[in-house]
Write a protein that holds these residues in place. Structure first.
Motif, mmCIF file in Angstrom:
data_model
loop_
_atom_site.group_PDB
_atom_site.id
_atom_site.type_symbol
_atom_site.label_atom_id
_atom_site.label_comp_id
_atom_site.label_asym_id
_atom_site.label_seq_id
_atom_site.Cartn_x
_atom_site.Cartn_y
_atom_site.Cartn_z
ATOM 1 N N LEU A 182 1.119 -3.062 2.298
ATOM 2 C CA LEU A 182 1.584 -2.265 3.337
ATOM 3 C C LEU A 182 2.513 -2.593 4.387
ATOM 4 C CD1 LEU A 182 -1.739 0.280 3.599
ATOM 5 C CD2 LEU A 182 0.473 0.902 2.415
ATOM 6 N N ILE A 183 1.987 -3.660 4.996
ATOM 7 C CA ILE A 183 2.885 -4.392 5.854
ATOM 8 C C ILE A 183 4.176 -4.562 5.284
ATOM 9 C CG2 ILE A 183 2.917 -6.282 7.544
ATOM 10 C CD1 ILE A 183 0.883 -4.130 8.303
ATOM 11 N N ARG A 184 4.307 -5.545 4.118
ATOM 12 C CA ARG A 184 5.358 -5.866 3.884
ATOM 13 C C ARG A 184 6.223 -4.406 3.368
ATOM 14 N NH1 ARG A 184 1.793 -9.215 1.271
ATOM 15 N NH2 ARG A 184 1.883 -8.391 -0.983
ATOM 16 N N ASP A 229 -5.894 -7.290 0.748
ATOM 17 C CA ASP A 229 -4.561 -7.101 -0.099
ATOM 18 C C ASP A 229 -3.842 -6.028 0.184
ATOM 19 O OD1 ASP A 229 -5.450 -9.791 -1.042
ATOM 20 O OD2 ASP A 229 -6.064 -9.044 -3.093
ATOM 21 N N LEU A 230 -4.489 -4.900 0.351
ATOM 22 C CA LEU A 230 -3.799 -3.772 0.228
ATOM 23 C C LEU A 230 -2.991 -3.433 1.766
ATOM 24 C CD1 LEU A 230 -3.126 -0.871 -0.526
ATOM 25 C CD2 LEU A 230 -5.271 0.008 0.223
ATOM 26 N N ASP A 242 -1.144 8.073 0.943
ATOM 27 C CA ASP A 242 -1.351 8.602 -0.271
ATOM 28 C C ASP A 242 -1.553 7.196 -0.933
ATOM 29 O OD1 ASP A 242 -1.103 11.142 -0.129
ATOM 30 O OD2 ASP A 242 0.864 11.248 -0.884
ATOM 31 N N ILE A 243 -1.044 6.164 -0.721
ATOM 32 C CA ILE A 243 -1.099 4.766 -1.236
ATOM 33 C C ILE A 243 -2.346 4.092 -0.914
ATOM 34 C CG2 ILE A 243 -0.411 2.551 -1.197
ATOM 35 C CD1 ILE A 243 2.748 3.375 -0.786
ATOM 36 N N VAL A 244 -2.897 4.261 0.233
ATOM 37 C CA VAL A 244 -4.192 3.927 0.668
ATOM 38 C C VAL A 244 -5.272 4.669 -0.122
ATOM 39 C CG1 VAL A 244 -5.670 3.747 2.443
ATOM 40 C CG2 VAL A 244 -3.639 2.865 2.920
ATOM 41 N N TYR A 245 -5.247 5.824 -0.032
ATOM 42 C CA TYR A 245 -6.295 6.762 -0.733
ATOM 43 C C TYR A 245 -6.157 6.941 -2.107
ATOM 44 C CZ TYR A 245 -8.180 7.415 3.975
ATOM 45 O OH TYR A 245 -8.565 7.318 5.208
#
Length: 172
Positions: free
Chosen positions: A167-169, A162-163, A138-141
């Motif tokens: 997400l990795i963090r 950046d995204l 949901d964050i990505v899309y």
């Protein structure tokens, strides 16, 4: 016929796209188009699904940062499809039957591609236990659609990097 539809779409935009225009570009009768698709939205959806399958591959670099960076770069590179995506989303908001087709055939297939990346990363131990992959998707899309709809900020490879970093963090 799908190539003709996508060509017409790029040239004239979704609002001006007609079945007659698609038929003329494809060199067929309008009845031929209607034999295969009930509406222009359905033609465009088939074209978009085909385009996404060709252009946005699911990478397997062996790491979540590598996979996400490559996947988002390929996804965001298609930002030129903004008029197509906006048109189909508008159609989906107005037509519940088309909304189901758009969700099931396009949106969920894109989520499934990202889900594969996240599942592999979880198997490698790169995602903390208890992390909700649905929320990550949901964050990505959410970023993708928000920026497509409002066109207020870039949707480019730098945004993808950046995204990916965010997400990795978030999953570590």
């Amino acid at each position: 016929m799908l190539d003709a539809a996508m060509s017409e779409l790029q040239e004239h935009g979704y609002a001006a796209l007609t079945m007659q225009g698609i038929a003329a570009t494809a060199g067929v009768g309008k009845q031929t188009i209607y034999r295969w698709w009930p509406s222009k939205a359905d033609v465009v959806l088939d074209g978009l699904v085909e385009l996404a399958d060709k252009r946005i591959t699911v990478p397997d670099t062996g790491s979540l940062p590598g996979d996400l960076t490559a996947f988002l770069a390929a996804t965001f590179k298609e930002r030129g499809q903004r008029p197509v995506l906006i048109g189909l989303m508008a159609e989906a908001l107005l037509d519940p039957a088309f909304a189901r087709a758009f969700r099931d055939r396009f949106l969920f297939s894109r989520r499934a591609a990202l889900r594969g990346i996240l599942d592999r990363a979880a198997e490698r131990g790169e995602i903390a236990a208890g992390t909700d992959p649905e929320l990550l998707m949901d964050i990505v899309y959410g970023v993708l659609w928000y920026r497509l709809m409002l066109d207020h900020a870039p949707l480019d490879e730098a945004t993808g990097r950046d995204l990916t970093g965010l997400l990795i963090r978030a999953v570590s």
